[in-house]
Design an enzyme around this catalytic site. Structure first.
Site, short mmCIF file in Angstrom:
data_model
loop_
_atom_site.label_atom_id
_atom_site.label_comp_id
_atom_site.label_asym_id
_atom_site.label_seq_id
_atom_site.Cartn_x
_atom_site.Cartn_y
_atom_site.Cartn_z
N CYS A 222 0.85 -1.19 0.00
CA CYS A 222 0.00 0.00 0.00
C CYS A 222 0.89 1.25 0.00
CB CYS A 222 -0.93 0.08 1.19
SG CYS A 222 -2.09 -1.28 1.29
N LYS B 21 6.89 -3.40 -3.77
CA LYS B 21 8.31 -3.04 -3.72
C LYS B 21 8.85 -3.08 -2.30
CE LYS B 21 12.18 -1.41 -5.39
NZ LYS B 21 13.05 -2.44 -6.00
C1 AGP Z 1 13.53 -8.17 -4.70
O1 AGP Z 1 13.54 -8.40 -6.05
C2 AGP Z 1 12.28 -8.38 -4.02
N1 AGP Z 1 11.20 -7.71 -4.62
C3 AGP Z 1 12.28 -8.42 -2.51
O2 AGP Z 1 12.79 -9.67 -2.20
C4 AGP Z 1 13.08 -7.35 -1.72
O3 AGP Z 1 14.44 -7.49 -1.96
C5 AGP Z 1 12.77 -7.50 -0.23
O4 AGP Z 1 11.40 -7.31 -0.02
C6 AGP Z 1 13.59 -6.59 0.64
O5 AGP Z 1 13.33 -5.24 0.40
P1 AGP Z 1 14.26 -4.11 0.99
O6 AGP Z 1 15.60 -4.28 0.40
O7 AGP Z 1 13.59 -2.83 0.61
O8 AGP Z 1 14.28 -4.33 2.47
#
Ligand code: AGP
Length: 606
Positions: A2, A601
């Site tokens: 969100c 993301k």
């Molecule tokens: C990466 O391609 C993913 N979408 C996901 O694993 C991401 O790396 C993970 O959620 C960690 O996010 P952050 O680096 O913002 O903590």
């Protein structure tokens, strides 16, 4: 998870500003979108299911009148992605509208209490209780701010909220507790958003809110109150260097491709990290008995590669750990002699932030590596490094992975130097190797673009793809697998090649593709034995290896050649073809690599 955006302007209609901002925040969730504005003292609400453009083509957000509004992209937690569950959520009388990112943990108790008191709920969301709580206070004679403060005190969990009330039609109330929220301060216009990209074309002046802050915003200014005391508080401004071009696709069809191709530049920026920040972290690592490297998803994979890198360059042991498992696995082992390097692109991942709270409670030193200036991670760590990779919009992390790796490399060199583990010539060699990266990655990206596309076309019909690496490049195999499965939805498995004969080899049958990551380092010889074991069982051998490696070429069914490079930077060089392979595979399958299903993301719930 969100994303919320609120804006108030001096004249004209705010709807197009909200829509542009919401589009930039779409990476945070795209199960549904919605907006509320106030015109002629009435709330106007439009919302629907699906990606923003799909919803907009039906509801036409631009037609909404009013100079004040709130907006939301949803990543569903409580309640299916339906129009009723889309935000904004409203009270019984449709006078209060609320958008929310986070989870209200006690919403069931609150909902039951409110229903007993005569409130009628329409949605299955946890968010709707907020609108009814505010309504209850307003009905009791409170003004909007008092009602919002009282309501916030009843909420448990994580929340970033923006709310409107048509009885006080010039005000937005924005509340932060554990979910990201910042203010944007412009000229005759002000904003609150989960992330500054929403309004960066209007102002680069932000105020990151702290947990427990409530901001009251109108077109002329803002004030920030503490929820617990109701007293005003001053917060510092931050001036961002982000530009609109940084968050647009430019010549590329997808953000993911843009961000992959940008790596020569993002690595150049990371190379220029100021040594003062690296030195502070090095000093604090050096004083610790145990150093944990903690992250989720791709950031965890960088920690895994990092653990090899610190050992190889700095003779310095570290423990890589998944943020979501950390408390159970190491919580009681933390003490004043422990340091944690929390790695998070967004700086907002809930699992990572939870580790920070735990570590602080146990008097450990909390350090951070993040890509986002003003993120929560930067406010709760004792010292942090901004990776300088530039904004990353594609849900699949690409350029931030390689810049995290380079940050680990630089820290490892620092710690090795500090501990006297390196000769001058070794230090010079490492520095030279790091400096090769911008040019080297440019060459690799150009060289493998077509071959990875062909590979994706060739393997798109298979059910299951394996990735194998050894040593530092075990992390490369894991990261290649994560990229492929998250954007192409293909079943993929990654193992350290040495583990394959302890189980996974049972899955190998005629034609099962296995992608081997085989740089010309000390792992090469054993990797060749592992390849032969798979080959003998009919596996389809795809190898990413050095361009002059004839033996590898001969034993592989498909060979992706990379230029020679120093061993220590192979985790950066060898992930590039796997990023492009995943990108092409998504396209071959007709999928949008920027918006994979069910993902967001930044994962701001546990
Ligand atoms: C990466 O391609 C993913 N979408 C996901 O694993 C991401 O790396 C993970 O959620 C960690 O996010 P952050 O680096 O913002 O903590």
């Amino acid at each position: 998870m969100c994303r919320i955006f609120a804006a108030v302007i001096s004249s004209g209609d705010v709807a197009s500003t909200l829509k542009i901002g919401l589009k930039r925040l779409e990476y945070g969730g795209y199960d549904s979108s919605g907006m509320a504005t106030i015109a002629d003292n009435s709330l106007i609400i439009k919302k629907g299911v699906g990606k923003l453009d799909e919803v907009d083509s039906v509801v036409h957000f631009d037609q909404m009148k009013g100079r004040i509004g709130i907006a939301h992209n949803r990543w569903a937690t409580h309640g299916y992605p339906t129009t009723i569950n889309a935000h904004p959520q409203v009270d019984c009388g449709s006078r209060v509208a609320v958008v929310h990112n986070g989870i209200i943990e006690n919403y069931m108790e609150l909902k039951e209490e409110l229903i007993d008191q005569g409130h009628t709920f329409k949605s299955r969301t946890d968010t709707e209780v907020i609108a009814h709580l505010i309504e209850r206070s307003l009905n009791a004679g409170d003004d909007f701010v008092t009602a919002a403060i009282k309501s916030s005190k009843e909420l448990q969990g994580s929340f970033a909220i923006a709310a409107l009330y048509n009885g006080e039609p010039n005000k937005i109330i924005a509340i932060k507790q554990e979910s990201p929220l910042l203010l944007g301060i412009g000229d005759g216009m002000n904003f609150a958003a989960s992330d500054a990209s929403a309004f960066i074309d209007k102002t680069d002046l932000i105020i990151p809110l702290e947990d427990g802050d409530l901001a009251v915003i109108d077109n002329l200014g803002y004030k920030i109150l503490r929820i617990d005391s109701g007293k005003g508080v001053n917060r510092d401004f931050v001036k961002l260097s982000m530009k609109v071009e940084d968050i647009s696709k430019g010549i590329y069809s997808h953000y993911m491709l843009k961000e992959i191709m940008e790596q020569p530049l993002s690595l150049r920026y990371t190379l220029e990290l100021q040594s003062v920040y690296l030195d502070v972290i090095t000093e604090l690592m050096d004083r610790s008995r145990t150093v944990y490297l903690v992250g989720s998803g791709t950031s965890y994979n960088s920690c895994l590669a990092g653990s090899y890198i610190y050992s190889k360059i700095g003779a310095f042991p570290t423990i890589p750990a998944l943020a979501s498992e950390f408390g159970e696995q190491y919580g009681r082992a933390l003490d004043v002699d422990s340091s944690l390097i929390l790695v998070s692109q967004s700086g907002e991942t809930a699992d990572v932030l939870k580790v920070a709270s735990l570590a602080r409670m146990r008097a450990s030193t909390v350090l951070g590596i993040t890509n986002v200036v003003g993120s929560t991670l930067t406010r709760i760590t004792r010292a942090y490094i901004i990776q300088q990779a530039g904004p990353e919009i594609g849900v699949a992390a690409t350029k931030t992975y390689t810049s995290q790796l380079l940050t680990h490399l630089k820290l490892a060199l620092n710690i090795g130097r500090k501990r006297g583990k390196l000769s001058q010539s070794e230090m010079d060699d490492y520095t030279t190797a790091f400096e090769l990266l911008p040019e080297l990655t440019e060459k690799i990206l150009k060289g493998v673009y077509n071959s990875t596309k062909e590979l994706a076309e060739n393997l798109s019909g298979t059910n299951h793809i394996f990735f194998m690496g050894r040593g530092m490049n075990t992390a490369t195999a894991y990261e290649g697998r994560l990229k492929l499965l998250e954007i192409s939805y293909m079943i993929a498995t990654a193992y350290s090649a040495g583990e394959s004969k302890h189980g996974p080899i049972a899955l190998i049958d005629k034609g099962v593709p296995v992608i081997f990551v085989v740089p010309s380092d000390e792992t090469r010889k054993t990797m060749i034995s592992n390849i032969m074991e798979i080959k003998a069982r009919g596996g389809k051998i795809v190898v990413i290896g050095q361009d002059d490696d004839k033996e590898l070429m001969e034993i592989s069914d498909k060979f992706i050649p990379l230029p020679s490079m120093p061993d220590i930077i192979t985790p950066i060089g060898y992930i590039l073809p796997l990023q492009l392979f995943a990108y092409h595979m998504a396209l071959v399958k007709g999928l949008d690599p920027d918006k994979p299903r069910n993902l967001a993301k930044s994962v701001t719930v546990q």
